[in-house]
Design an enzyme around this catalytic site. Sequence first.
Site, PDB file in Angstrom:
ATOM      1  N   GLY A  60       9.241  -7.842 -26.010  1.00  0.00           N
ATOM      2  CA  GLY A  60       8.370  -8.422 -27.030  1.00  0.00           C
ATOM      3  C   GLY A  60       7.277  -9.252 -26.399  1.00  0.00           C
ATOM      4  O   GLY A  60       6.267  -8.714 -25.936  1.00  0.00           O
ATOM      5  N   ARG A  61       7.502 -10.561 -26.323  1.00  0.00           N
ATOM      6  CA  ARG A  61       6.548 -11.460 -25.676  1.00  0.00           C
ATOM      7  C   ARG A  61       7.320 -12.435 -24.804  1.00  0.00           C
ATOM      8  O   ARG A  61       8.362 -12.967 -25.202  1.00  0.00           O
ATOM      9  CB  ARG A  61       5.703 -12.214 -26.710  1.00  0.00           C
ATOM     10  CG  ARG A  61       4.642 -11.340 -27.376  1.00  0.00           C
ATOM     11  CD  ARG A  61       3.554 -10.912 -26.393  1.00  0.00           C
ATOM     12  NE  ARG A  61       2.601  -9.974 -26.969  1.00  0.00           N
ATOM     13  CZ  ARG A  61       2.657  -8.649 -26.833  1.00  0.00           C
ATOM     14  NH1 ARG A  61       3.646  -8.109 -26.153  1.00  0.00           N
ATOM     15  NH2 ARG A  61       1.738  -7.880 -27.377  1.00  0.00           N
TER      16      ARG A  61
ATOM     17  N   GLU B 286       3.197 -14.713 -17.495  1.00  0.00           N
ATOM     18  CA  GLU B 286       2.742 -13.434 -16.963  1.00  0.00           C
ATOM     19  C   GLU B 286       1.344 -13.545 -16.348  1.00  0.00           C
ATOM     20  O   GLU B 286       0.482 -14.207 -16.933  1.00  0.00           O
ATOM     21  CB  GLU B 286       2.732 -12.421 -18.107  1.00  0.00           C
ATOM     22  CG  GLU B 286       2.640 -10.984 -17.678  1.00  0.00           C
ATOM     23  CD  GLU B 286       2.981 -10.033 -18.822  1.00  0.00           C
ATOM     24  OE1 GLU B 286       2.232  -9.048 -18.974  1.00  0.00           O
ATOM     25  OE2 GLU B 286       3.950 -10.274 -19.557  1.00  0.00           O
TER      26      GLU B 286
ATOM     27  N   HIS C 175       5.520  -5.017 -17.185  1.00  0.00           N
ATOM     28  CA  HIS C 175       4.920  -4.849 -18.512  1.00  0.00           C
ATOM     29  C   HIS C 175       4.502  -3.389 -18.729  1.00  0.00           C
ATOM     30  O   HIS C 175       3.339  -3.080 -18.986  1.00  0.00           O
ATOM     31  CB  HIS C 175       3.718  -5.776 -18.687  1.00  0.00           C
ATOM     32  CG  HIS C 175       3.409  -6.063 -20.130  1.00  0.00           C
ATOM     33  ND1 HIS C 175       2.864  -7.249 -20.547  1.00  0.00           N
ATOM     34  CD2 HIS C 175       3.561  -5.315 -21.255  1.00  0.00           C
ATOM     35  CE1 HIS C 175       2.702  -7.219 -21.870  1.00  0.00           C
ATOM     36  NE2 HIS C 175       3.120  -6.047 -22.313  1.00  0.00           N
TER      37      HIS C 175
ATOM     38  N   GLY D 225       5.886  -1.362 -21.111  1.00  0.00           N
ATOM     39  CA  GLY D 225       6.375  -0.898 -22.401  1.00  0.00           C
ATOM     40  C   GLY D 225       5.574   0.249 -22.987  1.00  0.00           C
ATOM     41  O   GLY D 225       6.144   1.242 -23.446  1.00  0.00           O
TER      42      GLY D 225
END
Length: 320
Positions: free
Chosen positions: A237-238, A267, A285, A287
């Site tokens: 998600g975050r 990040e 990252h 995704g």
Amino acid sequence: MSKVFVSAKLPAITITKLENANINTTVYSGNTLISQAELLSSVTDIDFLITALSTKVDQEVIDNAPNLKIIANFGAGFNNIDIEYAKQKGILVTNTPLVSTNSVAEVTIGLLLALSHRIVEGDALMRADGFPGWSPLYFLGHEIAGQRLGIVGMGSIGRDVAKKARAMSMDVQYWQPHQLSDPEERSLGVHYVSFEQLINTSDFISINAPQTKTNFHQFNQDVFKQMKSTASIINVGRGPIIDEKALLKALQDKTIAGAALDVYEHEPNIEDGLADLKNVIITPHIGNATVEARDAMGTIVADNVVAVFKNELPKYIVNK
């Protein structure tokens, strides 16, 4: 002639669409993320900005672009942009939702399988020392069939994760601020629980939620202590939803069994020590890092800029 600045290298389809619309297009050519200083100097005379999720577009950037009409964000999220200030200035902000749903859901399931079967750990072992040979109790993991997956955030990605997990015989429960309708739950084969019940009873927890004003460090030291000691957490998600310092301690102390992270609190940096743990999988990252998803995202941002160029309304406005 109208000008657009693209703050990162994007799929070729993006640039082709912009140039075919006769929009003067400048693309950042650096091999690292664009600096704030370079971004500021690049937006002074532009009409449109296409920016990557990793690029911060704050008040200073917006004020430095007096002719700006749209900020087309290349990503489903938009927490990198001051959307309220953009709205005050009459600037539209758009994102690229939905098209990366399948890719992110696949990565979520992939990380879950990699954790449960210790795939990354096994790969590292083989590349280093090798193994002594097959034996009945060597390098055991767990099957995911019959395990309980708790999903935090049941938007399009969370729902797709649920479908894929149910197809592999997992029991799926979820929490978010608002419960789905009964037909939606029955269609997905999921059941709604409180946040406390989810963290207390899940074997795997998957964070598939966007970042909001209320979920910063939602997963902190207290929450990790309430999780099952055999449970693992996955975050696609975050990053800031997890307190990484607290996660590191929980993993070191074996308060929880494992973690797989594709996004990070600070990040692109990660908490010192996480990379040293065998029960952690860390990915950069990725995704929605598929050709299919990125081409679809590139099409959306280009089409939205072209729409505004033609005095039409773009899709996926996030600051109406």
